[in-house]
Design a protein around this motif. Sequence first.
Motif, PDB file in Angstrom:
ATOM      1  N   SER A  75      39.467  31.946  56.591  1.00 54.69           N
ATOM      2  CA  SER A  75      38.092  31.610  56.204  1.00 54.69           C
ATOM      3  C   SER A  75      38.039  30.941  54.843  1.00 54.69           C
ATOM      4  CB  SER A  75      37.220  32.875  56.203  1.00 54.69           C
ATOM      5  OG  SER A  75      37.510  33.700  55.078  1.00 54.69           O
ATOM      6  N   PHE A  76      39.120  31.095  54.062  1.00 55.84           N
ATOM      7  CA  PHE A  76      39.226  30.414  52.766  1.00 55.84           C
ATOM      8  C   PHE A  76      39.858  29.026  52.912  1.00 55.84           C
ATOM      9  CE2 PHE A  76      40.091  34.954  51.116  1.00 55.84           C
ATOM     10  CZ  PHE A  76      38.735  35.243  51.117  1.00 55.84           C
ATOM     11  N   GLY A  77      40.271  28.694  54.136  1.00 53.30           N
ATOM     12  CA  GLY A  77      40.958  27.422  54.335  1.00 53.30           C
ATOM     13  C   GLY A  77      42.450  27.522  54.079  1.00 53.30           C
ATOM     14  N   ILE A 134      52.716  38.674  45.652  1.00 55.46           N
ATOM     15  CA  ILE A 134      51.577  39.456  45.171  1.00 55.46           C
ATOM     16  C   ILE A 134      51.414  40.687  46.056  1.00 55.46           C
ATOM     17  CG2 ILE A 134      50.323  37.509  44.167  1.00 55.46           C
ATOM     18  CD1 ILE A 134      48.621  37.399  46.707  1.00 55.46           C
ATOM     19  N   ASP A 135      50.914  41.778  45.464  1.00 54.74           N
ATOM     20  CA  ASP A 135      50.611  42.954  46.275  1.00 54.74           C
ATOM     21  C   ASP A 135      49.128  42.925  46.645  1.00 54.74           C
ATOM     22  OD1 ASP A 135      49.219  43.726  43.997  1.00 54.74           O
ATOM     23  OD2 ASP A 135      50.693  45.237  43.400  1.00 54.74           O
ATOM     24  N   GLU A 136      48.675  43.947  47.364  1.00 52.65           N
ATOM     25  CA  GLU A 136      47.306  43.943  47.857  1.00 52.65           C
ATOM     26  C   GLU A 136      46.286  44.013  46.733  1.00 52.65           C
ATOM     27  OE1 GLU A 136      44.900  45.889  51.643  1.00 52.65           O
ATOM     28  OE2 GLU A 136      46.772  46.779  50.956  1.00 52.65           O
ATOM     29  N   LYS A 137      46.609  44.736  45.668  1.00 46.89           N
ATOM     30  CA  LYS A 137      45.685  44.837  44.537  1.00 46.89           C
ATOM     31  C   LYS A 137      45.518  43.478  43.860  1.00 46.89           C
ATOM     32  CE  LYS A 137      45.910  48.543  42.060  1.00 46.89           C
ATOM     33  NZ  LYS A 137      46.358  49.589  41.095  1.00 46.89           N
ATOM     34  N   GLU A 138      46.630  42.760  43.682  1.00 49.56           N
ATOM     35  CA  GLU A 138      46.578  41.425  43.087  1.00 49.56           C
ATOM     36  C   GLU A 138      45.823  40.459  44.001  1.00 49.56           C
ATOM     37  OE1 GLU A 138      47.745  38.246  40.316  1.00 49.56           O
ATOM     38  OE2 GLU A 138      47.273  40.385  40.244  1.00 49.56           O
ATOM     39  N   TYR A 139      46.029  40.605  45.309  1.00 56.62           N
ATOM     40  CA  TYR A 139      45.327  39.760  46.297  1.00 56.62           C
ATOM     41  C   TYR A 139      43.808  39.922  46.154  1.00 56.62           C
ATOM     42  CZ  TYR A 139      43.509  38.445  50.925  1.00 56.62           C
ATOM     43  OH  TYR A 139      42.770  37.899  51.948  1.00 56.62           O
ATOM     44  N   GLU A 140      43.348  41.166  46.086  1.00 59.14           N
ATOM     45  CA  GLU A 140      41.908  41.421  45.961  1.00 59.14           C
ATOM     46  C   GLU A 140      41.368  40.877  44.641  1.00 59.14           C
ATOM     47  OE1 GLU A 140      40.065  42.479  48.281  1.00 59.14           O
ATOM     48  OE2 GLU A 140      41.533  43.261  49.715  1.00 59.14           O
ATOM     49  N   ARG A 141      42.170  41.003  43.580  1.00 57.38           N
ATOM     50  CA  ARG A 141      41.734  40.499  42.263  1.00 57.38           C
ATOM     51  C   ARG A 141      41.555  38.982  42.302  1.00 57.38           C
ATOM     52  NH1 ARG A 141      43.567  38.111  37.913  1.00 57.38           N
ATOM     53  NH2 ARG A 141      45.719  37.989  38.658  1.00 57.38           N
ATOM     54  N   LEU A 142      42.512  38.289  42.918  1.00 58.50           N
ATOM     55  CA  LEU A 142      42.432  36.829  42.990  1.00 58.50           C
ATOM     56  C   LEU A 142      41.237  36.370  43.820  1.00 58.50           C
ATOM     57  CD1 LEU A 142      46.214  35.987  43.455  1.00 58.50           C
ATOM     58  CD2 LEU A 142      44.809  35.534  41.426  1.00 58.50           C
ATOM     59  N   ILE A 143      40.927  37.121  44.879  1.00 62.37           N
ATOM     60  CA  ILE A 143      39.755  36.782  45.696  1.00 62.37           C
ATOM     61  C   ILE A 143      38.482  36.933  44.867  1.00 62.37           C
ATOM     62  CG2 ILE A 143      38.306  37.551  47.632  1.00 62.37           C
ATOM     63  CD1 ILE A 143      40.816  38.220  49.149  1.00 62.37           C
ATOM     64  N   ASN A 144      38.386  38.057  44.155  1.00 67.06           N
ATOM     65  CA  ASN A 144      37.184  38.314  43.368  1.00 67.06           C
ATOM     66  C   ASN A 144      37.016  37.305  42.238  1.00 67.06           C
ATOM     67  OD1 ASN A 144      36.519  40.554  44.921  1.00 67.06           O
ATOM     68  ND2 ASN A 144      37.732  41.953  43.664  1.00 67.06           N
ATOM     69  N   GLU A 145      38.133  36.926  41.634  1.00 72.35           N
ATOM     70  CA  GLU A 145      38.056  35.911  40.579  1.00 72.35           C
ATOM     71  C   GLU A 145      37.588  34.575  41.139  1.00 72.35           C
ATOM     72  OE1 GLU A 145      41.700  35.547  38.511  1.00 72.35           O
ATOM     73  OE2 GLU A 145      41.471  37.408  37.380  1.00 72.35           O
ATOM     74  N   GLY A 146      38.086  34.269  42.376  1.00 73.36           N
ATOM     75  CA  GLY A 146      37.712  33.003  43.002  1.00 73.36           C
ATOM     76  C   GLY A 146      36.221  32.942  43.287  1.00 73.36           C
ATOM     77  N   GLN A 155      35.655  28.533  49.130  1.00 74.54           N
ATOM     78  CA  GLN A 155      36.697  28.034  48.235  1.00 74.54           C
ATOM     79  C   GLN A 155      37.148  29.105  47.254  1.00 74.54           C
ATOM     80  OE1 GLN A 155      38.204  24.972  48.241  1.00 74.54           O
ATOM     81  NE2 GLN A 155      37.085  24.586  50.143  1.00 74.54           N
ATOM     82  N   ASN A 156      38.449  29.275  47.141  1.00 71.67           N
ATOM     83  CA  ASN A 156      39.033  30.131  46.104  1.00 71.67           C
ATOM     84  C   ASN A 156      40.484  29.721  45.902  1.00 71.67           C
ATOM     85  OD1 ASN A 156      40.573  31.323  48.115  1.00 71.67           O
ATOM     86  ND2 ASN A 156      39.275  33.136  48.288  1.00 71.67           N
ATOM     87  N   ILE A 157      41.246  30.528  45.210  1.00 68.90           N
ATOM     88  CA  ILE A 157      42.617  30.153  44.838  1.00 68.90           C
ATOM     89  C   ILE A 157      43.524  29.967  46.056  1.00 68.90           C
ATOM     90  CG2 ILE A 157      43.502  32.513  44.622  1.00 68.90           C
ATOM     91  CD1 ILE A 157      44.985  31.549  42.091  1.00 68.90           C
ATOM     92  N   PHE A 158      43.171  30.574  47.206  1.00 65.32           N
ATOM     93  CA  PHE A 158      44.009  30.479  48.399  1.00 65.32           C
ATOM     94  C   PHE A 158      43.681  29.270  49.275  1.00 65.32           C
ATOM     95  CE2 PHE A 158      43.982  35.112  47.468  1.00 65.32           C
ATOM     96  CZ  PHE A 158      45.335  35.241  47.186  1.00 65.32           C
ATOM     97  N   SER A 159      42.595  28.573  48.975  1.00 68.06           N
ATOM     98  CA  SER A 159      42.201  27.422  49.798  1.00 68.06           C
ATOM     99  C   SER A 159      43.292  26.356  49.794  1.00 68.06           C
ATOM    100  CB  SER A 159      40.889  26.823  49.276  1.00 68.06           C
ATOM    101  OG  SER A 159      39.846  27.787  49.317  1.00 68.06           O
ATOM    102  N   GLY A 160      43.696  25.941  50.989  1.00 63.16           N
ATOM    103  CA  GLY A 160      44.720  24.907  51.111  1.00 63.16           C
ATOM    104  C   GLY A 160      46.140  25.397  50.885  1.00 63.16           C
TER     105      GLY A 160
END
Length: 648
Positions: A599-601, A636-648, A572-577
Amino acid sequence: MNQKEYLEAVDTLNIWAKAYYTDDIPIASDDEYDALYHKVVKFEKENPSLKVLFSPTNRIGGEILDQFEKLAHKARMWSMEDIFSDTELLAWIERGDKGSQRFFVEPKFDGASLNLTYENGILKSAVTRGDGEIGEDVTNNAKVISSIPLKIPYDGFIEIRGEVVIAKKDFEEINAKRIQDGLNLLANPRNAAAGSLRQLDPSITKSRRLKFYPWGVGANELKFATHSQMMEFVRSLGFLRDDFIRVCNSVDEVKNAYSKLLLLRDEKPIMMDGMVVRIDSLAKCDELGFTVKFPKFMVAYKFPATQKSAKLLDIALQVGRTGVVTPVGILDGVEIDGAFVRNVTLHNFDEIERLGLMKGDMVCVIRSGDVIPKITDVYKSRRDGTQSNIERPTNCPKCGSELLDEGVFIKCQNLSCKARVVSSIIYFASKKCMNIDGLGDAIIELLYENGKISSIIDIYRLDRGSFNGLEGFKDKKIDNILNAINISKTPPLHRFITSLGIEHIGEVAAKKIALTYPNNWLNLNQDELLSLDGFGEAMALSYLEFMRVNYDKIIELMEFVKPKIEDIKFTQNIFSGKTIVITGTLSRPRDEIKKELESFGAKVSSSVSSKSDYLLSGESSGSKYDKAISLGVKIIDEKEYERLINEG
C-alpha cells in the motif's frame, strides 16, 4: 515442454477438471491430471512471463454453481502443492529452511472440502471451497451429516475445515440400491460426496451416509503453538478422528509414515490419494506464508499410480482454443480406484507414434489421485491381426478445413472454427476475465448452436427475446444472465485486456499495461511494451500483432464495454518504491505486513539480493539475515519498521 505444448496442456487440464470438479461427472482418471498438471507447474516456474490467465494453476478451486447462495470465507481456503517422490519431498523441505522442523502428517482423503463456521458454540454456516474465497452455502445439507456437530463446547469464533467423504463400503451399498431402483450408478466416492453435498433436497444428502473429517482451521481465536495441538483440540469438540496421524521429528520419519500409509491404501475404509505433510509449528507456518496459489508450509505427497489393462477402441479428436488438435483415446472401459475410465489423453500424434499405438491394442492405463488417465505402455505381443493404424488427420473434425501439420502439433487455422470461437467466448466470460456470472460453458455452446451468438460482441446484443425457444430458460434465469452481462460492461481495464485472449498476455501482464499506459493501451509500440518489467520480445510482438489484426473489433466491442481506468494511489513514505524482504517471526501475520508495504508502493520480495533495500527481520531469522549482512542490505527490526512508518 515448449510453449505450444504448454497451451495444449492447459486446455486439456481445464476440460477434464471441469468435468471432474464442477460437473461431478468424471470422464477420465486422476493420475494423468496430476502428471500433466505437474508439467504445467514446472513450465510456469521456468517461464513465468508465459503463464496464461486461464491456467488451472491460477485456479484454487472449481467453479461456483448457481443452485445455492454464495458466502465468503473469513480466511481463504488454499489448495495444496502436489509432490510425487522422496526427491521432491526433500526439495520442498530445503525451500524455506524446513529441515529442522517437526512435521504433522495425516491421510489425504479424497472427498469434498467444507468450511464450517461456529460462533458462540453454534454452527452458523457450512460453505464449500468454491474459488477459495467464496463458496456455496450448503448449511442445510451439512446439518444432516451426523459427524458435523450442531453445537460444540467452545464459545470463540472459529472456521473448521475438513473433508466430506463417503466410506467405500457405504458407496458400494448405495450403488447396489441404485441398481435395484433403476438409477444411474454414482461414479466414485469422491464425486458422490461432492454431488451429495450439493443436493437441493437435504433428505437426499442424508441418505448418502456422508462423513466429515476435520483437517484444519481458518479464522480463529485459538492460541496454540502447533498444528497438532490445535487439531487435537478441534477433534475434542466432537469431530471424527482418523487413527493414522503422526508428528514426525525428521525427514526419515516422514518417509516411513508415507510407506506405512501406502500399505494401508486398500485397507482404509475411506478412499485416499496421498498423505498431507505440513510444518507443525504455527509460527514457522506464518513465517513461510503463501505463494499465489499454495501455502509454503504444507504439501500433498501423492500415492503412485494405479494401473490396469484396457482395449483401445478408437481415437477422438478435440480442438482447443488455439486450434491445436488433440487426440483422445477411447477405451472399452476399465474401473481404476473407483472411477470408470473410458477416455485417455494422448497429448499429440508424436506420442502415438512413440508408443507405436494402434486401434484395437491392449494397453496399460495408469491413474492416481485427481488426475486424467494416460496410456503408459502397449502390449504389442498380444496383437491378433485385428489392429489398424492411427492416421494423422488432414481436416478439422469441427469445421472440416484443412489442418496445418507442424510435426508435433496439428492445428486448425480457421479463426471461424466453432471450437475456437466458442472457446474464446467461454474464456472472455470466465470468472478470471469478465466474470459474467451464469454464462457458463454449456449455455454459451447452446447459444452458439442456436445462432444467438457467433462472436464475443454478440454477448452484448442478447435480450430477453434471444432466449425464446431455448429449453430451461425461465424468467429469473434470463434476468440473472442479462443482469450479469450488464454489470460486466464496466470492468477494470486489466480484466478487459486479459479477456481478449492475447497470447502470452495473462492477468499480471495485463495489469502492468493497464497501470502504466491506461490511456494509450490500444496504440503502444514495441519500445513501450519492452520497457515494462518482465516483458520480452515474444510478449511485445504478440500484443502488437493482436492489436493490428483485431483493432477494429476491439473498438466496436468498446461501444458496449467501457473499461474503468484503475487509479491506484499509494501512501508515500520511506518504503515507497523500495524492495523489502521479510524474515523471521513477527508480531503480525506476514501477509498483513506485506499488504501494508504494498500500500506504500513497495515491492516485497521473497529472497535477498543486491537490489534489496531493506530486510525486515523478526525472531529466529535464518539464512536471509546472513545474506543481507554479506550484501550490505539494511536490516531493521519490527520496532524500527513501525518508527519509520510513523515518521513517514
